[in-house]
Design a protein around this motif. Structure first.
Motif, mmCIF file in Angstrom:
data_model
loop_
_atom_site.group_PDB
_atom_site.id
_atom_site.type_symbol
_atom_site.label_atom_id
_atom_site.label_comp_id
_atom_site.label_asym_id
_atom_site.label_seq_id
_atom_site.Cartn_x
_atom_site.Cartn_y
_atom_site.Cartn_z
ATOM 1 N N ALA A 211 0.830 -1.209 0.000
ATOM 2 C CA ALA A 211 0.000 0.000 0.000
ATOM 3 C C ALA A 211 0.860 1.252 0.000
ATOM 4 C CB ALA A 211 -0.928 -0.014 1.213
ATOM 5 N N GLU A 212 1.884 1.285 0.854
ATOM 6 C CA GLU A 212 2.712 2.483 0.938
ATOM 7 C C GLU A 212 3.530 2.691 -0.341
ATOM 8 O OE1 GLU A 212 3.181 2.664 5.801
ATOM 9 O OE2 GLU A 212 4.883 1.997 4.584
ATOM 10 N N SER A 213 4.014 1.591 -0.939
ATOM 11 C CA SER A 213 4.757 1.706 -2.181
ATOM 12 C C SER A 213 3.875 2.244 -3.304
ATOM 13 C CB SER A 213 5.329 0.340 -2.577
ATOM 14 O OG SER A 213 5.916 0.383 -3.856
ATOM 15 N N ARG A 214 2.643 1.747 -3.357
ATOM 16 C CA ARG A 214 1.735 2.206 -4.414
ATOM 17 C C ARG A 214 1.339 3.670 -4.199
ATOM 18 N NH1 ARG A 214 1.067 2.842 -9.303
ATOM 19 N NH2 ARG A 214 -1.061 2.810 -10.111
ATOM 20 N N LEU A 215 1.165 4.086 -2.956
ATOM 21 C CA LEU A 215 0.827 5.487 -2.683
ATOM 22 C C LEU A 215 1.961 6.412 -3.118
ATOM 23 C CD1 LEU A 215 -0.879 5.153 0.804
ATOM 24 C CD2 LEU A 215 -1.983 5.903 -1.323
ATOM 25 N N ARG A 216 3.206 6.003 -2.841
ATOM 26 C CA ARG A 216 4.341 6.819 -3.298
ATOM 27 C C ARG A 216 4.380 6.881 -4.818
ATOM 28 N NH1 ARG A 216 8.758 9.125 -1.629
ATOM 29 N NH2 ARG A 216 8.561 8.399 0.512
ATOM 30 N N HIS A 219 1.788 9.275 -6.093
ATOM 31 C CA HIS A 219 2.216 10.658 -5.870
ATOM 32 C C HIS A 219 3.206 11.096 -6.947
ATOM 33 C CE1 HIS A 219 3.661 14.221 -3.751
ATOM 34 N NE2 HIS A 219 4.887 13.737 -3.837
ATOM 35 N N GLU A 220 4.189 10.257 -7.229
ATOM 36 C CA GLU A 220 5.190 10.597 -8.239
ATOM 37 C C GLU A 220 4.559 10.666 -9.627
ATOM 38 O OE1 GLU A 220 7.962 7.495 -7.537
ATOM 39 O OE2 GLU A 220 8.924 8.516 -5.828
ATOM 40 N N GLU A 221 3.625 9.765 -9.921
ATOM 41 C CA GLU A 221 2.953 9.782 -11.228
ATOM 42 C C GLU A 221 2.142 11.057 -11.410
ATOM 43 O OE1 GLU A 221 0.699 6.231 -11.028
ATOM 44 O OE2 GLU A 221 2.338 4.914 -11.696
ATOM 45 N N ARG A 222 1.504 11.517 -10.319
ATOM 46 C CA ARG A 222 0.704 12.738 -10.426
ATOM 47 C C ARG A 222 1.595 13.942 -10.727
ATOM 48 N NH1 ARG A 222 -3.284 14.792 -5.653
ATOM 49 N NH2 ARG A 222 -1.314 14.879 -4.509
ATOM 50 N N LEU A 223 2.751 14.027 -10.041
ATOM 51 C CA LEU A 223 3.662 15.138 -10.314
ATOM 52 C C LEU A 223 4.243 15.045 -11.724
ATOM 53 C CD1 LEU A 223 5.574 15.543 -6.926
ATOM 54 C CD2 LEU A 223 3.534 16.727 -7.730
ATOM 55 N N ASP A 224 4.574 13.837 -12.175
ATOM 56 C CA ASP A 224 5.090 13.664 -13.543
ATOM 57 C C ASP A 224 4.045 14.089 -14.574
ATOM 58 O OD1 ASP A 224 7.532 12.731 -12.713
ATOM 59 O OD2 ASP A 224 7.015 10.610 -12.913
ATOM 60 N N ARG A 225 2.800 13.707 -14.341
ATOM 61 C CA ARG A 225 1.725 14.074 -15.271
ATOM 62 C C ARG A 225 1.544 15.593 -15.320
ATOM 63 N NH1 ARG A 225 -1.576 10.798 -13.351
ATOM 64 N NH2 ARG A 225 -2.725 12.177 -11.934
#
Length: 420
Positions: A211-216, A219-225
């Protein structure tokens, strides 16, 4: 097996359950137990007994209505990963006769998966969506005790406080945001006590890591997008700016040494960002462009103590003001008076409470102030942001509860010119 397990490998579960039942009965009766309970259990029982709970008379569960549960699900960051947890743990739960439960940080059960028979048994305990499973609500249990101890907890049989829960084991571990460290909730695996398997603890740990790995990653995917969407615009813009998402996380910075996060932008309201001064956030795609309003003149702020504390920032059309609590006003003045060197949490605790014993409370007060004042106040150490000038006007008028007047709140100017 996980180091927090309740039962050593090879243990005769039936015999161990009988021993724990005698331990439980002795402790509740105030008699010496045949063997001491585990320390985590002893601490929890002590907390629960101080609350006056009765192990033979469970409190009413009073679950939240469905609409309230659905609202909590929508607001929970765990909604982003619950489907993956279902895929990983749900099929195992159906085959192994245990439940997978996910709660929020308040201990409210938001999601529950498992075989129909096990769900029916859990229903008789009130272990269902919308129920609160804190220690205060249902006594010693893995979810509530994991919240109280801020660590993973496994309980077996009569280690539970309520007698009705003795037929169960439960293994629970907190989930934190990998970005902010904030507690998001708890993952729990529960089932009939005599079916406890040594791998259960590892299964819970794996689910939390997942869960924590997927949340990170999200977060990174949202900033990249956000960066990809803004690339054409950023190529044509000159001058210092930040590109941030809706939560204030910085996706791109140009001409400013900003930290990883700024105050959450609000439409139509200027904000203060260290290194940029007074800024106007501009909505963009899934985020915001944050740019200076003009020349980098000092940001003028006034703390008005002539009545209930009011903070006023800027001037003209871009100005704003907000009411502060008395404690927030005191924090603001203490931080401002410290100058560019700022204050550590211990020093702020001494200024607010007169000793070093309230560091956590002092940090919480700064967090509350920053929700109102944004980046006027920066952290590590606590100080006014570079370029912010604060004037304190009006009589002191504020006192600490049960103490003398708060001398930090005497009138006069306080400024910060940056530095750490």
């Amino acid at each position: 097996m996980a180091g927090w397990s309740a039962v050593a490998p090879g243990t005769d579960l039936s015999r161990h359950a009988r021993v724990l039942s005698r331990v439980h009965d002795a402790v509740i009766a105030g008699s010496p137990p045949p063997v001491p309970p585990r320390r985590v259990v002893e601490r929890s029982w002590s907390r629960v007994l101080r609350l006056g709970l009765d192990p033979d008379r469970p409190r009413a569960r009073d679950p939240l209505p469905l609409e309230a549960v659905e609202a909590r699900r929508r607001d929970s960051a765990l909604a982003l990963v619950v489907d993956e947890l279902r895929r990983v743990l749900g099929s195992v739960a159906d085959a192994s006769h245990f439940l997978v439960v996910v709660t929020d940080a308040d201990g409210v059960v938001l999601w529950r998966e498992g075989s129909a028979g096990t769900r029916l048994r859990a229903d008789t305990l009130g272990f269902a969506e919308g129920a609160t499973w804190t220690e205060a609500a249902v006594g010693t249990n893995a979810i509530g005790t994991a919240l109280a101890e801020a660590s993973p907890v496994q309980l077996f049989s009569a280690e539970h406080f309520e007698a009705a829960q003795h037929a169960w084991y439960c293994s629970a571990a907190p989930i934190h945001s990998p970005v902010t460290g904030e507690l998001l909730g708890v993952v729990d695996v529960s089932g009939p006590a005599l079916t406890l398997h040594p791998a259960i603890g590892a299964l819970v740990e794996t689910s939390v890591l997942l869960a924590e790995s997927r949340l990170r990653r999200r977060h990174e995917e949202r900033l990249d997008r956000l960066r990809r969407t803004a690339d054409p615009l950023l190529a044509t813009v000159r001058g210092p700016l930040l590109l941030v998402d809706d939560d204030g996380w910085v996706a791109h910075r140009s001409g400013v040494a900003a930290g990883p996060r700024v105050a959450v932008p609000r439409a139509g309201r200027v904000m203060t960002v260290a290194g940029l001064g007074l800024c106007t956030p501009e909505p963009f795609a899934e985020g915001w462009l944050v740019r200076p309003r003009g020349q980098r003149e000092p940001v003028r702020a006034e703390l008005d103590l002539t009545g209930p504390p009011v903070l006023r920032v800027g001037g003209g059309a871009g100005s704003w003001q907000a009411a502060l609590t008395r404690r927030q006003a005191e924090v603001l003045v203490l931080v401002a008076r410290a100058g560019p060197a700022g204050l550590g949490a211990a020093a702020l605790s001494r200024g607010l409470f007169g000793d070093d014993a309230h560091v956590v409370a002092a940090r919480a007060e700064v967090s509350r102030l920053r929700r109102v004042a944004g980046d006027l106040v920066v952290t590590a150490p606590y100080r006014l942001a570079e370029g912010v000038a604060l004037d304190v006007t009006g009589p002191a008028g504020l006192t600490r509860p049960g103490g003398p007047p708060a001398t930090a709140l005497s009138p006069g100017p306080a400024t910060a010119d940056g530095g750490s």
